[in-house]
Design a protein around this motif. Structure first.
Motif, short mmCIF file in Angstrom:
data_model
loop_
_atom_site.label_atom_id
_atom_site.label_comp_id
_atom_site.label_asym_id
_atom_site.label_seq_id
_atom_site.Cartn_x
_atom_site.Cartn_y
_atom_site.Cartn_z
N SER A 126 26.85 16.56 26.35
CA SER A 126 26.49 17.95 26.64
C SER A 126 26.87 18.82 25.44
CB SER A 126 27.19 18.43 27.91
OG SER A 126 28.59 18.48 27.67
N GLY A 127 27.19 20.07 25.70
CA GLY A 127 27.51 20.97 24.59
C GLY A 127 28.96 20.90 24.19
N GLY A 128 29.46 19.76 23.85
CA GLY A 128 30.85 19.68 23.40
C GLY A 128 31.58 18.45 23.86
N ALA A 143 29.42 16.36 16.51
CA ALA A 143 28.05 16.85 16.74
C ALA A 143 27.01 15.94 16.06
CB ALA A 143 27.91 18.30 16.27
N THR A 169 23.86 18.42 16.46
CA THR A 169 23.66 19.05 17.77
C THR A 169 24.40 20.39 17.85
OG1 THR A 169 25.45 17.65 18.62
CG2 THR A 169 23.19 16.90 19.01
N GLY A 198 24.05 22.03 20.98
CA GLY A 198 24.50 21.16 22.06
C GLY A 198 23.54 20.00 22.25
N ALA A 252 20.16 20.57 24.93
CA ALA A 252 20.13 22.03 25.13
C ALA A 252 18.90 22.37 25.99
CB ALA A 252 20.05 22.73 23.79
N PRO A 267 29.94 21.15 18.04
CA PRO A 267 28.71 21.88 18.36
C PRO A 267 29.04 23.37 18.41
CG PRO A 267 29.07 20.08 19.93
CD PRO A 267 30.30 20.18 19.08
N MET A 301 30.25 24.87 21.71
CA MET A 301 31.43 24.31 22.39
C MET A 301 32.27 25.42 23.04
SD MET A 301 34.51 21.97 20.86
CE MET A 301 33.77 20.37 21.11
#
Ligand SMILES: Cc1ncc(COP(=O)(O)O)c(C=O)c1O
Length: 424
Positions: free
Chosen positions: A31-33, A48, A53, A56, A59, A402, A405
């Motif tokens: 995911s985002g982090g 990342a 990314t 994320g 996304a 990312p 994050m």
């Protein structure tokens, strides 16, 4: 689902040994982090995917754009039957890269391919052949870009012969050379003028903040002096912003921090939220010096990658990820400086935005200590923090979270790092 251990066995039997991996765990989702591996373990992601990314993993806008595009069409080849998203990515690149002059862009699949094409364009436009690159540079792994890349192991060893007409000049590396930007530029220009000859140089190719070479931020004034010299001598100034571009350093492009307007800019990595897309953008008269059909490739500017790129750019704008990178810097640099106060092996904390590194040395010297960097990195991995090392001497720990994050995840990652320094 197969475990990491099982997958590793299959991998050893199926995948060529030359393709390495930083960790032994296999990813199930991300995911985002954070990444979650197939064994159900969560990792905080300070990599990342090597600065890719930024918006994320998965996304939402990128996922939606990709889905929509896949349903419309996956590929026609822009060189055969063109389409709008390619044109739109070029328009965005022309608008976002530094400089208000008229620009054109061309799209490719990877960073190395973008760099190769920038060199082709510069040679064709100038009618000259020599290309000047710098110590510690990294520009890719294809035949031309291996020649442009500085470090032998693991990128070049045994893979020669390399392309000709590549010349290497000394980089500004303030921690190691102690030179001011203008002095370091004079040193580099002297090498170029004496060993290559300004009139033979097609292009000067440089990363505004070096990536694989060690997150080296040149001393202020170095890049402007080189850019001015290039202009005075009819040399194409190419900024390789493949790692530093697209908000990573706290602005759309790292060139902006020093007020330079490169003639050509190469982009990739963070441009498309994980889909393979790369570009060369630059002065219209240089880009258009190439004959029709001289640039391209089957997949360059693939419509799915272009749709992802447009969605990633929109996400960067909407979430103001350049500001997010500055916020990450404002959290990381004090935390790392504090760590440096307790661990004298941290010789320097440096970087811009969310492209931050610590250089590990034998305390009290500038002698690189790659073993210590590797031990700290391994301790991070054991504790669930994905970190990367880099640098000509392999002694740099680099951090590329990312840009989306969450702050508490970032701080958790920094806590793990601090413990790794204390226990490794
Ligand atoms: C500055 C720079 N240039 C070029 C490249 C090559 O990009 P790719 O791996 O997409 O070919 C990289 C990749 O790390 C990079 O950091």
């Amino acid at each position: 689902m197969a475990s990491s251990e099982e997958l590793h066995k299959r991998r050893t039997a199926a995948v060529a040994r030359g393709v390495g991996s930083t960790i032994g765990s296999y990813v199930e989702h991300a995911s985002g982090g954070t990444l979650t591996d197939v064994d159900g373990r969560e990792w905080i992601d300070f990599a990342a995917g090597i600065a890719v990314t930024s918006v994320g993993n998965s996304a939402p806008k990128v996922v939606e754009a990709v889905r929509r595009q896949v349903e419309l069409f996956t590929h026609t080849c822009f060189m055969v039957a063109p389409y709008e998203v390619y044109v739109e990515v070029c328009e965005q690149l022309n608008a976002l890269t530094p400089g208000t002059f008229e620009k054109r862009s061309a799209l490719f699949n990877s960073g190395a391919e973008a760099v190769e094409n920038a060199v082709k364009i510069a040679r064709k436009a100038t009618g000259r052949q020599a290309v000047v690159v710098f110590d510690h540079a990294y520009h890719g792994r294809t035949n031309l870009t291996m020649a442009l890349t500085a470090k032998n192991m693991p990128y070049k060893d045994g893979f020669g012969p390399f392309a000709g007409e590549i010349y290497r000049a000394p980089m500004s590396y303030p921690f190691r050379d102690g030179l001011s930007g203008p002095d370091a530029a004079r040193r580099a220009i002297d090498v170029i003028e004496k060993q290559v000859g300004a009139g033979n140089v097609a292009a000067l190719l440089i990363e505004p903040v070096q990536g694989e070479g060690g997150f080296v931020v040149p001393a202020p004034g170095f890049l402007p002096a080189l850019s001015a010299w290039a202009k005075d001598n009819g040399v194409v100034f190419i900024a390789d912003e493949i790692q530093s571009g697209f908000c990573r350093t706290g602005d759309w492009f790292a060139s902006t921090h020093e007020g330079i307007e490169p003639d050509l800019v190469t982009t990739a990595k963070g441009i498309a939220g994980g889909l393979p897309l790369a570009g060369v953008t630059g002065r219209a008269e240089l880009m258009d010096a190439v004959h029709v059909g001289g640039l391209g490739g089957t997949y360059g500017g693939n419509p799915v990658a272009c749709a992802a790129g447009l969605a990633a750019i929109e996400t960067m704008r909407e979430l103001d990820l350049a500001a997010a990178a500055k916020r990450i810097e404002a959290i990381m640099v004090p935390a790392l400086s504090d760590l440096a106060g307790r661990h004298p092996e941290i010789g320097e904390v440096r970087g811009r935005g969310a492209m931050i590194a610590v250089e590990i040395v034998k305390p009290g010297t500038i002698e690189p200590d790659a073993a210590r960097a590797a031990a700290v990195s391994a301790a991070c991995h054991t504790a669930g923090l994905l970190t990367l090392t880099c640098g000509t001497y392999g002694n740099i720990l680099r951090f590329l979270p990312p840009l989306v994050m969450p702050e508490d995840t970032l701080r958790q990652g920094l806590d793990i790092l601090a413990k790794a320094f204390a226990t490794a």
